[in-house]
Design a protein around this motif. Structure first.
Motif, PDB file in Angstrom:
ATOM      1  N   ILE A  88       0.849  -1.198   0.000  1.00  0.00           N
ATOM      2  CA  ILE A  88       0.000   0.000   0.000  1.00  0.00           C
ATOM      3  C   ILE A  88       0.882   1.245   0.000  1.00  0.00           C
ATOM      4  N   TRP A  89       1.900   1.246   0.847  1.00  0.00           N
ATOM      5  CA  TRP A  89       2.806   2.400   0.897  1.00  0.00           C
ATOM      6  C   TRP A  89       3.542   2.579  -0.434  1.00  0.00           C
ATOM      7  N   LYS A  90       4.065   1.493  -0.993  1.00  0.00           N
ATOM      8  CA  LYS A  90       4.814   1.593  -2.248  1.00  0.00           C
ATOM      9  C   LYS A  90       3.943   2.106  -3.389  1.00  0.00           C
ATOM     10  N   PHE A  91       2.732   1.568  -3.528  1.00  0.00           N
ATOM     11  CA  PHE A  91       1.846   2.013  -4.596  1.00  0.00           C
ATOM     12  C   PHE A  91       1.519   3.490  -4.432  1.00  0.00           C
ATOM     13  N   SER A 120       5.224  13.655   1.060  1.00  0.00           N
ATOM     14  CA  SER A 120       3.762  13.541   1.089  1.00  0.00           C
ATOM     15  C   SER A 120       3.289  12.127   0.748  1.00  0.00           C
ATOM     16  N   GLY A 121       3.949  11.456  -0.179  1.00  0.00           N
ATOM     17  CA  GLY A 121       3.567  10.090  -0.514  1.00  0.00           C
ATOM     18  C   GLY A 121       3.797   9.124   0.628  1.00  0.00           C
ATOM     19  N   THR A 122       4.866   9.357   1.386  1.00  0.00           N
ATOM     20  CA  THR A 122       5.141   8.497   2.538  1.00  0.00           C
ATOM     21  C   THR A 122       4.123   8.722   3.644  1.00  0.00           C
ATOM     22  N   VAL A 123       3.805   9.969   3.922  1.00  0.00           N
ATOM     23  CA  VAL A 123       2.827  10.253   4.987  1.00  0.00           C
ATOM     24  C   VAL A 123       1.459   9.684   4.625  1.00  0.00           C
TER      25      VAL A 123
END
Length: 175
Positions: free
Chosen positions: A50-53, A128-131
């Motif tokens: 989920i995080w990677k996508f 932002s993508g990581t958060v």
């Protein structure tokens, strides 16, 4: 007393179906009413996936937006350089004395704009993508839900739209 578990804990019991394999990266499918009711398509159950996508979609969409803006800026600067050169030539026409030429910035500085914007886009999308990816992974893993591969794509789009809206100061004052 119970302990708090992380969604990213590899020892955590998960609600993954038997034989679950993380789909390859884009894995966007055509969602129809029938495929939604029957749960056909690609779904994410793993918090890391989920995080990677989410991070990948944010990086792709934000980089494309930043690079489009950089290309527009370089194009506008190239047009203004040509217009300034024509204006200087027209102003000097008919004069016998040499006039002092204005120094223009070197051309390689124009080429640094897309490079700088790419670096900024990478940093912004990393943060932002990581958060957002961690938040989505925590919520979906805590609830034991499966996530469609369209959800990270849509959250990447949401982040880009929010960034565009926040860039206009008059809009942020109104909102």
């Amino acid at each position: 007393m119970g302990q708090v578990q992380s969604a990213f804990d590899p020892n955590k019991d998960s609600n993954k179906p038997n034989g679950y394999i993380v789909p390859p990266f884009p894995s966007l499918y055509n969602p129809t009413i029938v495929s939604t009711k029957q749960q056909w398509g690609f779904f994410l159950h793993d918090a890391n996936a989920i995080w990677k996508f989410t991070f990948y979609w944010t990086l792709i969409l934000m980089s494309a937006t930043f690079e489009a803006c950089a290309a527009l800026a370089v194009f506008a600067l190239l047009l203004s350089r040509g217009a300034a050169r024509r204006r200087d030539a027209a102003a000097n026409e008919g004069r016998r004395s040499k006039f002092r030429l204005r120094r223009r910035p070197p051309f390689w500085l124009l080429l640094m704009i897309p490079v700088a914007m790419g670096a900024i886009a990478t940093f912004v999308s990393l943060v932002s993508g990581t958060v957002v990816g961690f938040a989505l992974a925590a919520v979906y893993s805590a609830g034991g839900f499966s996530m469609s591969t369209w959800v990270p794509f849509m959250w990447g789009m949401i982040q880009v739209v929010v960034l565009i809206i926040a860039s206009y100061s008059s809009l942020t004052r109104v909102l």
